[in-house]
Design an enzyme around this catalytic site. Sequence first.
Site, PDB file in Angstrom:
ATOM      1  N   GLU A   1     -12.021   5.384  -4.361  1.00 23.86           N
ATOM      2  CA  GLU A   1     -12.510   4.003  -4.411  1.00 23.86           C
ATOM      3  C   GLU A   1     -13.108   3.729  -5.789  1.00 23.86           C
ATOM      4  OE1 GLU A   1     -12.366   1.689  -2.058  1.00 23.86           O
ATOM      5  OE2 GLU A   1     -11.249   3.064  -0.790  1.00 23.86           O
TER       6      GLU A   1
ATOM      7  N   ARG B   1       0.870  -1.177   0.000  1.00 21.22           N
ATOM      8  CA  ARG B   1       0.000   0.000   0.000  1.00 21.22           C
ATOM      9  C   ARG B   1       0.906   1.225   0.000  1.00 21.22           C
ATOM     10  NH1 ARG B   1      -2.582   4.106   0.252  1.00 21.22           N
ATOM     11  NH2 ARG B   1      -4.688   4.399   1.073  1.00 21.22           N
TER      12      ARG B   1
ATOM     13  N   ASP C   1      -4.153   8.449  -1.215  1.00 19.20           N
ATOM     14  CA  ASP C   1      -5.404   7.711  -1.241  1.00 19.20           C
ATOM     15  C   ASP C   1      -6.071   7.984  -2.580  1.00 19.20           C
ATOM     16  OD1 ASP C   1      -7.263   6.011  -0.143  1.00 19.20           O
ATOM     17  OD2 ASP C   1      -8.421   7.621   0.781  1.00 19.20           O
TER      18      ASP C   1
END
Length: 245
Positions: A147, A139, A144
């Site tokens: 999604e 990761r 980020d």
Amino acid sequence: MDKRSIRNVTAGLLLLFAAAITACSEDPLVYITETGGKYHQDGCRYLERSRIPILLSTAVSIGYEPCGHCDPPPPPSGASPPGESQELYRLNAAGVEQPEEADPARMTRAVVVRHVDGDTVYVSIPRPPRGVKRYESVRFIGVDTPETVHPRKIVERFGKEASEFTRSYLLNQPVFLAFDWELRDRYDRLLAYIYLADGSCFNAILVREGYAHAYTRFPFQFLEQFRALEREAREQARGLWDSKE
Ligand SMILES: [Zn+2]
């Protein structure tokens, strides 16, 4: 064009062609697997489960050794395999202030062998340092990406674009891993900065190009720098910050 210049052009093309053939034979494609530490010739029976093409010189520089079964080409002269005892290169402990100041020579060498989404991949590490396995889910630290299953359409689309961006950049490519405060997250994934062969930090590229937010919930060495990159992407309306989309 007269006859002589045609002849010159032809000779030039032949030379180029010969050079290309020489380059290919000196640095042919070999194959690695997701979990092994060897490189193989095409057709080797150890390639049944996974078969990832890679240049011979790259395979050797990452730390793969020739398979004893299929007898692939030997390491080219001048190829420099990594040292035997690799240590974790933690950028916070090393006091690296800017992403571009990190030293790829001290990082863990790996090949991205499977793509998950914009900020997660699987890597093969033929010579893992202590505490790291040969096959790891990674990761990316400090970022980020949206999604891919979010109900909002725009966000969902950018999740797909970010995922495709990461796939096209990294899949089957050599990368260099650097670490920070925490080695793993609660899902047991490695937490790493992904560096490319040219010394650039892929985590930073994702934020700068508007494919990812700076993920500031947990501290990391480049938190302020990534915040600034996110501001820049927002001001330039790049990627997910493009309000017209
Ligand atoms: Zn083999």
